[in-house]
Design a protein around this motif. Structure first.
Motif, short mmCIF file in Angstrom:
data_model
loop_
_atom_site.label_atom_id
_atom_site.label_comp_id
_atom_site.label_asym_id
_atom_site.label_seq_id
_atom_site.Cartn_x
_atom_site.Cartn_y
_atom_site.Cartn_z
N THR A 141 -12.70 4.55 -0.99
CA THR A 141 -11.29 4.39 -0.60
C THR A 141 -11.17 3.71 0.76
OG1 THR A 141 -10.67 6.38 -1.87
CG2 THR A 141 -9.15 5.66 -0.13
N LEU A 167 0.81 -1.22 0.00
CA LEU A 167 0.00 0.00 0.00
C LEU A 167 0.84 1.28 0.00
CD1 LEU A 167 -3.03 -0.38 2.46
CD2 LEU A 167 -3.10 0.17 0.02
N ARG A 202 -8.33 9.05 -11.54
CA ARG A 202 -9.44 8.54 -10.75
C ARG A 202 -10.74 9.23 -11.19
NH1 ARG A 202 -6.40 11.87 -7.46
NH2 ARG A 202 -7.47 13.78 -6.81
N VAL A 242 -7.28 0.27 -5.41
CA VAL A 242 -6.39 1.25 -4.78
C VAL A 242 -5.65 2.05 -5.84
CG1 VAL A 242 -4.18 1.38 -3.54
CG2 VAL A 242 -6.11 0.13 -2.54
N ARG A 243 -5.15 1.37 -6.86
CA ARG A 243 -4.44 2.08 -7.94
C ARG A 243 -5.37 3.08 -8.63
NH1 ARG A 243 -1.86 -3.02 -8.40
NH2 ARG A 243 -3.46 -3.79 -9.81
N ARG A 244 -6.60 2.67 -8.85
CA ARG A 244 -7.56 3.56 -9.52
C ARG A 244 -7.92 4.75 -8.62
NH1 ARG A 244 -12.99 3.65 -8.86
NH2 ARG A 244 -13.04 1.58 -7.92
N LEU A 304 -6.22 -4.18 -4.49
CA LEU A 304 -5.09 -3.36 -4.92
C LEU A 304 -5.36 -2.71 -6.28
CD1 LEU A 304 -1.91 -5.38 -3.84
CD2 LEU A 304 -2.72 -3.18 -2.96
N ALA A 305 -6.12 -3.38 -7.14
CA ALA A 305 -6.49 -2.75 -8.41
C ALA A 305 -7.35 -1.52 -8.16
CB ALA A 305 -7.22 -3.76 -9.30
N ALA A 363 -6.25 6.05 -6.14
CA ALA A 363 -5.13 6.89 -5.77
C ALA A 363 -4.50 7.61 -6.97
CB ALA A 363 -4.06 6.07 -5.07
N GLY A 364 -4.84 7.15 -8.19
CA GLY A 364 -4.14 7.66 -9.38
C GLY A 364 -4.69 8.96 -9.89
N PRO A 400 3.17 2.80 -1.80
CA PRO A 400 3.27 3.75 -2.93
C PRO A 400 2.00 4.55 -3.17
CG PRO A 400 4.10 1.56 -3.54
CD PRO A 400 3.41 1.40 -2.23
N TYR A 401 0.89 4.10 -2.64
CA TYR A 401 -0.40 4.75 -2.91
C TYR A 401 -0.92 5.56 -1.73
CZ TYR A 401 -0.04 1.03 -6.36
OH TYR A 401 0.42 0.18 -7.33
#
Length: 476
Positions: free
Chosen positions: A442, A317, A475, A467-469, A464-465, A471-472, A319-320
């Motif tokens: 989130t 987690l 979004r 989370v990437r969306r 985690l997929a 946090a990116g 990096p996000y």
């Protein structure tokens, strides 16, 4: 119907001590045991009632037992940190213990063990819900509004319970235990119990008073009154509701349609309508509150703390973390500008598995207990209705990513259809509040990451997929 009183006696002295070594082995293996990963160091009897005499061919005990375990580590501290606040009392579990000379082969899955000493020495004890006779006794007690020791069986006098309905235990894994009676009723027995008003009874009763057809109305319920020598709040132990014959739960239905490559948007839209109807009825039935900046600050602080604890526990987690945290600061900034929200009672743990679709296509919502890991006070707090919406959006994502190959496009279409259906029934589209929706989604995804890392590592890529969306920079 008049109230029946069944004569009973308290369990014999030494009963729990004789069961102790067997329960230490059996209890942690149960799906509904909350303290997995920590040894059981002992038990305390909270309450006990002998429902059938143990000297007979079949004995039956109803026990509320507190299981003592070492405190879990503090998730906000370094590895091995003790729990904050010092020692806490162990979880209290509801047990139905059958007693017999020899267990018939049909009841082999129910075996707890053979007692070697104490008042039940030489006899066999087992999980009584597998057995028809104890299950029949529970329904008859509810039907006649019996009082058995400290147990109080209540029911809605407007609903009839026919005698002689044949019981069967539902063996699907779940956090409680359920018995179906003749495809007419289903009795949900809560396993981990706490004193106070349980939302799994409170909210369906409130919805029944509103005439909401989306939730099966409670027919009867089981309560344990506090010991007169140690007054406190009663424990809600179980709820009997009409059984939706031929219904399919939303998770099974979604996976089946995914496997066939079928579209699910019509079902998702109708499920959105059902959710909105329940929210509208709850807002009429129970008080609502306004959330301003001070209350939102506390909510955001809780989300931020949960994120920090999850980042420490799950390195994937890290990096996000900043991107995820921006979802919470954006909400706090909006509240600081004077934005307010209405909070109300909500389902609290909504996902596809908590929804039933009848053969006619109508959706029902069930299991209003809330997230079992949260305290009863937390589960009964008013929340923005979008919290349930965010949880269901995450459930569509889980279903889509459990397919082989994963179908993120399927989830996207279902999420949009669900929100559209919700808007049709509620008059307000949850997508018009993107900051609150993102914050709750989130928070849910962070919880999922921590849960999967601890219990189902093979599922960790699913949250985690998300989370990437979330946090990116792209979004929604």
């Amino acid at each position: 119907m008049s109230e029946a009183v069944i004569r009973t006696v308290a369990p014999p002295p030494g009963l729990l001590a004789s069961l102790d070594p067997l329960l230490r082995q059996w209890l942690p293996r149960q799906r509904w045991f909350a303290g997995k990963g920590r040894p059981v160091t002992g038990f305390t009897l909270v309450a006990g009632t002998e429902l059938l005499p143990s000297g007979a061919r079949l004995g039956l005990y109803h026990l509320l037992v507190r299981a003592h375990q070492p405190d879990p580590p503090d998730p906000s501290g370094p590895p091995g940190s003790p729990a904050r606040g010092g020692a806490r009392p162990g979880d209290c579990y509801q047990l139905l213990i059958g007693v017999c000379e020899a267990l018939p082969p049909r009841l082999a899955p129910a075996l707890i063990g053979h007692v070697s000493e104490g008042p039940l020495a030489g006899r066999t004890v087992y999980e009584a819900l597998y057995d028809a006779r104890p299950a029949e006794l529970l329904l008859e007690a509810l039907r006649t509004r019996a009082r058995i020791g400290g147990l109080r069986f209540e029911r809605d006098p407007e609903q009839e319970i026919r005698p002689g309905l044949v019981p069967r235990l539902m063996t699907v894994e779940q956090s409680n235990s359920s018995v179906v009676y003749g495809d007419t009723f289903i009795l949900k027995l809560l396993r981990r119990v706490v004193p106070g008003i349980n939302p799994d009874l409170e909210l369906p009763l409130a919805l029944a008073r509103q005439g909401c057809p989306r939730v099966p109305p409670p027919t009867a319920w089981l309560v344990a009154d506090p010991d007169p020598a140690d007054p406190g709040e009663p424990h809600v132990l179980g709820v009997l509701q009409p059984f939706v014959q031929g219904a399919t739960d939303g998770w099974e239905l979604a996976l089946r349609e995914l496997a066939k490559g079928e579209d699910f948007t019509a079902e998702a839209r109708e499920l959105g309508r059902a959710t909105a109807e329940v929210h509208t009825a709850l807002a009429r039935a129970l008080p609502t509150v306004t959330l301003g900046h001070s209350r939102l600050r506390a909510m955001v602080a809780g989300m931020t703390e949960r994120l920090a604890a999850a980042v420490r526990a799950v390195p994937a987690l890290r990096p996000y973390a900043a991107g995820l945290g921006s979802a919470y600061t954006a909400l706090d900034d909006l509240a600081a500008e004077g934005r307010t929200w209405t909070a109300q009672r909500v389902h609290g743990d909504l996902h596809l598995g908590q929804c039933l679709r009848s053969p006619s296509g109508d959706w029902s919502l069930i299991d209003f207990e809330g997230e079992p890991a949260r305290s009863l006070a937390e589960r009964r707090m008013p929340q923005p209705a979008v919290r349930d919406v965010a949880a269901m959006l995450r459930s569509f994502d889980y279903a889509a990513r459990s397919a082989d190959p994963p179908r993120p496009d399927w989830a996207e279409h279902c999420r949009a259809a669900y929100c559209s259906g919700y808007a049709e029934a509620a008059g307000t589209d949850p997508r018009t509040d993107p900051v609150m929706l993102r914050a709750y989604e989130t928070d849910k995804a962070v919880y999922e990451v921590l849960y999967e890392a601890r219990h189902r590592p093979q599922w960790l890529p699913v949250p985690l997929a998300a989370v990437r969306r979330l946090a990116g920079p792209d979004r929604p």
